[in-house]
Write a protein that holds these residues in place. Structure first.
Motif, PDB file in Angstrom:
ATOM      1  N   HIS A   1      53.005  24.125 -13.675  1.00  0.00           N
ATOM      2  CA  HIS A   1      52.142  23.749 -12.552  1.00  0.00           C
ATOM      3  C   HIS A   1      52.674  24.256 -11.214  1.00  0.00           C
ATOM      4  CE1 HIS A   1      49.452  21.220 -10.105  1.00  0.00           C
ATOM      5  NE2 HIS A   1      48.708  21.194 -11.195  1.00  0.00           N
ATOM      6  N   ARG A   2      51.738  24.570 -10.305  1.00  0.00           N
ATOM      7  CA  ARG A   2      52.071  25.152  -8.998  1.00  0.00           C
ATOM      8  C   ARG A   2      52.650  24.139  -8.021  1.00  0.00           C
ATOM      9  NH1 ARG A   2      46.931  24.337  -9.867  1.00  0.00           N
ATOM     10  NH2 ARG A   2      45.607  23.255  -8.354  1.00  0.00           N
ATOM     11  N   HIS A   3      52.326  22.861  -8.184  1.00  0.00           N
ATOM     12  CA  HIS A   3      52.805  21.851  -7.231  1.00  0.00           C
ATOM     13  C   HIS A   3      54.215  21.383  -7.583  1.00  0.00           C
ATOM     14  CE1 HIS A   3      49.395  20.793  -4.543  1.00  0.00           C
ATOM     15  NE2 HIS A   3      48.677  21.329  -5.496  1.00  0.00           N
ATOM     16  N   LEU A   4      55.007  21.140  -6.538  1.00  0.00           N
ATOM     17  CA  LEU A   4      56.365  20.612  -6.682  1.00  0.00           C
ATOM     18  C   LEU A   4      56.522  19.417  -5.743  1.00  0.00           C
ATOM     19  CD1 LEU A   4      58.159  24.057  -6.665  1.00  0.00           C
ATOM     20  CD2 LEU A   4      58.183  22.484  -8.598  1.00  0.00           C
ATOM     21  N   ALA A   5      55.525  18.527  -5.778  1.00  0.00           N
ATOM     22  CA  ALA A   5      55.442  17.450  -4.792  1.00  0.00           C
ATOM     23  C   ALA A   5      56.662  16.545  -4.807  1.00  0.00           C
ATOM     24  CB  ALA A   5      54.175  16.630  -5.037  1.00  0.00           C
ATOM     25  N   HIS A   6      57.228  16.311  -5.991  1.00  0.00           N
ATOM     26  CA  HIS A   6      58.330  15.346  -6.088  1.00  0.00           C
ATOM     27  C   HIS A   6      59.651  15.901  -5.554  1.00  0.00           C
ATOM     28  CE1 HIS A   6      58.660  17.833  -9.598  1.00  0.00           C
ATOM     29  NE2 HIS A   6      59.734  17.232 -10.054  1.00  0.00           N
ATOM     30  N   LEU A   7      59.643  17.138  -5.054  1.00  0.00           N
ATOM     31  CA  LEU A   7      60.834  17.674  -4.399  1.00  0.00           C
ATOM     32  C   LEU A   7      60.782  17.479  -2.885  1.00  0.00           C
ATOM     33  CD1 LEU A   7      61.587  20.925  -6.427  1.00  0.00           C
ATOM     34  CD2 LEU A   7      62.188  18.538  -6.901  1.00  0.00           C
TER      35      LEU A   7
END
Length: 774
Positions: A579-585
């Motif tokens: 997935h393209r999102h890395l929100a939890h970083l």
């Protein structure tokens, strides 16, 4: 020849090769060919749609508690069904920012040598924000220049020839909607009017009205009207002036006269003075930062060739990275000034039309895109360009009180996955991606960022703290205690925009859960900032106690079975590891809750997360993901990996005009679509590799790659209201200067070495190669 210009030896054939101009409100992409020039015009308030309140109520606290019981019990399907019933509004007249019109200029063709075409050179000089085109034929050379003036609020062009009477062209306007009309008035002016309407994001009947004029003045030659156009023949020189106004947030008809007045004032001032005032106004912002990352012969090559060569060997054109940073700064200045009516949207203030005709919308995405637009703003010394976003967030907080009340039965304010210019704060119309309950909070962290850099107490007291305090009121009221862990958690919510398997893949993929990691990171920063601010402002003692208790109950960050930083409260299996999102970083960047020195184990888990995502064969390779990889590795002090990702962003995810794009086929994109967050995210990566300021330290050259072994940068900003100049050679510090604008202790860091000085207002401190104060 300037290092800081985009230039080309071939015509622009489409929008992705055009050169962007902007004055913080009006945008233009100049598509120049030898005998034709098209200005793709935009205006930041030219939106379809309208303000609409959501039908209420939606179930409130009772419905929320019911669905939470199912999520806590592991019945995700039933919890999701209830979420769709109570937290999924229907799509209505949301709208989108639309292109305004195109100015089309057709030039009389000049004689050329037999069998040869006219030679062309196009450039955009970032040092003065002027675009130029030179067309050389056998008989004449035609010069064209254009700029977008913030000082005088219009777009201005000059056309001249090296031969008397060498300027002949036809100019007209083409609109982007059925309502667009034009008429020639006073024999030298084309007046236009149109409404921003479309049928994808609204019903085709509602939107902002615009009215403007394009005026032409000439020296020598003749000008006459015909077929709604102006025709110029045999002139020595021509000057073109474009102005537009809209009725956005206007209750009277005065806006309809503004363009005419603007053009009258411009003619009185004259072209030369307009240009001089434009450059002076622009340079006040652009001139704050200078950067050199090494000298190469590549600056003599056209920019499109440099982009292609960079993809093959990024180590050979270090100065292209310096150009990319200054281009990001240029786009910030061109797209958002202190007095801009709206902040930068998905495409800044420009528009290739692609996002508008599909499900995306050219709007304010609140789950990474709008945030990334402003990632570099403070560090690259453009804090005033942040202010339109501050005002937008304040307006969002007022609108979001209805959503907090109607959807959740809660105090305070909330906004979700995206917003528009009409005060939309409800969840998106599909819970799988639309129920991002911290979208509004995420964008509101920029209030914290602006304060931490500026140390503007008045801004904190009158704008930042009141908005964030109401956000805290929502989460204190909305969050619940997890029955198994005793932690205070959000939910149901998603981790933008990823899926997971609750147990194994046979159960089917889910998106909603309780206590997603990113939610908790954002809430932690919110509560801690509000607590610190309340103490500083000596206010809200009861709230301080509530915040202290809530902070003690927030979940810890967790490391999963694969050594990764968990994205969810439970160690779920990723349904989309590509997935393209890395929100939890978020805790790594833009926050600093996880750092190599403070939390080494969590930092190691972040590295595992990044590397796991990188090796996926079907990685969703888009502009903002490349920037997030670069930012993550920069914060882990891994300059080589950060360099690889910023190289890929420039060399593999940028058009010929250096605008970043999202690849066709990803996220529903039907073609390569311009998304400006990659430009700003990439700018932030380069800045973070050279300077970081968090944990109370100013860290020099924290992620310097070998390719940038020698260089210098001046004017970068650090948190605590300071500016930094740094020079280095062969990868080693040569000197650094810190200028402080607020009093306090300044800790300078170079690797594991530190130096401390007591900064004073207006102080300047010089450090040598050993980090010794001289």
């Amino acid at each position: 020849m300037s290092d800081f210009r985009l230039w080309y030896s071939t015509p622009a054939t489409d929008w992705s090769q055009g050169l962007p101009l902007g004055n913080g409100r009006i945008g233009a992409v100049v598509i120049a060919a030898p005998y034709r020039e098209v200005w793709n015009m935009t205006e930041v308030t030219y939106w379809s749609g309208q303000a609409e309140s959501e039908p209420a109520p939606f179930g409130g606290k009772a419905a929320l508690e019911e669905m939470r019981k199912y999520f806590f019990a592991g019945d995700y399907n039933e919890g999701d069904r209830l979420a769709k019933q109570h937290l999924q509004p229907k799509k209505r007249n949301f709208g989108t920012n639309l292109g305004l019109c195109e100015v089309v200029i057709d030039f009389a063709e000049q004689d050329t040598d037999s069998g040869s075409a006219a030679a062309i050179e196009r450039e955009l000089d970032l040092t003065c924000a002027v675009a130029q085109t030179v067309v050389q034929s056998r008989r004449t050379t035609l010069y064209r220049e254009i700029f977008a003036s913030h000082a005088d609020d219009l777009v201005v062009s000059r056309i001249w020839s090296d031969e008397p009477g060498g300027v002949s062209f036809t100019i007209g306007l083409e609109g982007g909607s059925e309502s667009f009309t034009t008429q020639v008035v006073n024999d030298d002016t084309i007046e236009f009017r149109g409404q921003a309407t479309e049928n994808v994001h609204s019903d085709g009947t509602c939107g902002v009205w615009a009215k403007g004029q394009i005026k032409v003045s000439i020296s020598g030659g003749t000008m006459y009207r015909g077929d709604g156009q102006l025709r110029i023949a045999g002139a020595n020189e021509a000057r073109i002036y474009f102005a537009v106004s809209t009725d956005y947030n206007r209750s009277n008809s005065e806006w309809e006269m503004e363009s005419s007045s603007t053009l009258q004032q411009a003619l009185i001032k004259g072209y030369a003075q307009l240009k001089e005032d434009h450059i002076e106004d622009y340079e006040q912002e652009y001139g704050k930062v200078d950067i050199q990352l090494g000298t190469t012969g590549k600056v003599n090559l056209p920019t499109d060739q440099r982009i292609r060569l960079l993809a093959q060997n990024p180590e050979e054109d270090s100065q292209l990275f310096a150009l990319f940073l200054q281009y990001g700064r240029y786009l910030t200045i061109a797209g958002a000034r202190e007095d801009s009516p709206l902040p930068l949207n998905l495409q800044g203030i420009w528009n290739d039309g692609e996002a508008c005709r599909m499900g995306w919308s050219c709007d304010y995405h609140l789950d990474i895109n709008t945030q990334m637009n402003y990632f570099p703003t403070e560090v690259v010394n453009l804090g005033d360009s942040h202010l339109p976003l501050m005002r937008y967030i304040e307006d969002l907080s007022h609108a979001g009180k209805a959503s907090a009340r109607d959807f959740y039965g809660s105090k305070g304010w909330v906004a979700h996955v995206f917003s528009n210019v009409w005060g939309f704060t409800a969840p998106g119309w599909e819970t799988s991606w639309g129920l991002n309950v911290t979208g509004g909070l995420w964008i509101a962290t920029h209030l914290m960022e602006h304060y931490e850099y500026s140390q503007d107490r008045l801004f904190l007291e009158e704008q930042a703290y009141p908005v964030l305090k109401e956000a805290a009121a929502f989460f204190l009221d909305y969050m619940t205690i997890h029955p198994k862990y005793g932690w205070l958690v959000t939910g149901p919510s998603n981790s933008p925009e990823n899926h997971f398997y609750p147990t194994d893949s046979s159960d089917g993929a889910q998106q909603l859960s309780m206590g997603t990691t990113m939610d908790q990171m954002l809430v932690k920063d919110l509560f801690e900032f509000c607590l610190k601010s309340a103490k500083l402002l000596n206010t809200d003692e009861e709230l301080q106690e509530q915040l202290e208790q809530a902070i003690s109950k927030l979940p810890p960050f967790q490391i999963g079975k694969r050594g990764q930083l968990q994205e969810w409260l439970e160690d779920y299996e990723e349904a989309q590891p590509e997935h393209r999102h890395l929100a939890h970083l978020f805790a790594v960047y833009p926050s600093n809750q996880i750092t190599p020195s403070k939390t080494p184990e969590l930092s190691a888990a972040v590295r595992v997360t990044l590397e796991n995502r990188m090796v996926q064969e079907e990685l969703e390779d888009v502009e903002f993901t490349a920037a997030l990889f670069g930012l993550g590795f920069a914060r882990l002090y891994d300059g080589e990996k950060a360099f690889n990702h910023i190289s890929h962003l420039i060399g593999g995810l940028s058009f010929d005009n250096l605008f970043s794009f999202s690849k066709s086929g990803i996220g529903g994109a039907e073609c390569n679509i311009f998304v400006i967050d990659g430009n700003f995210g990439g700018t932030a990566v380069i800045a973070e590799m050279l300077l970081q300021s968090h944990e109370g330290e100013i860290h020099l050259l924290p992620a310097l790659p070998k390719a940038w072994g020698t260089g210098s940068v001046s004017g970068l900003r650090a948190k605590g209201n300071a500016e930094v100049d740094v020079a280095w050679d062969n990868g080693q510090l040569v000197e650094a200067t810190i200028r402080t604008y607020s009093p306090g202790t300044v800790t300078l860091r170079l690797g594991d070495r530190r130096a401390t000085v007591q900064g004073e207002i207006g102080g300047s401190y010089y450090f040598n190669s050993q980090l010794e104060l001289v």
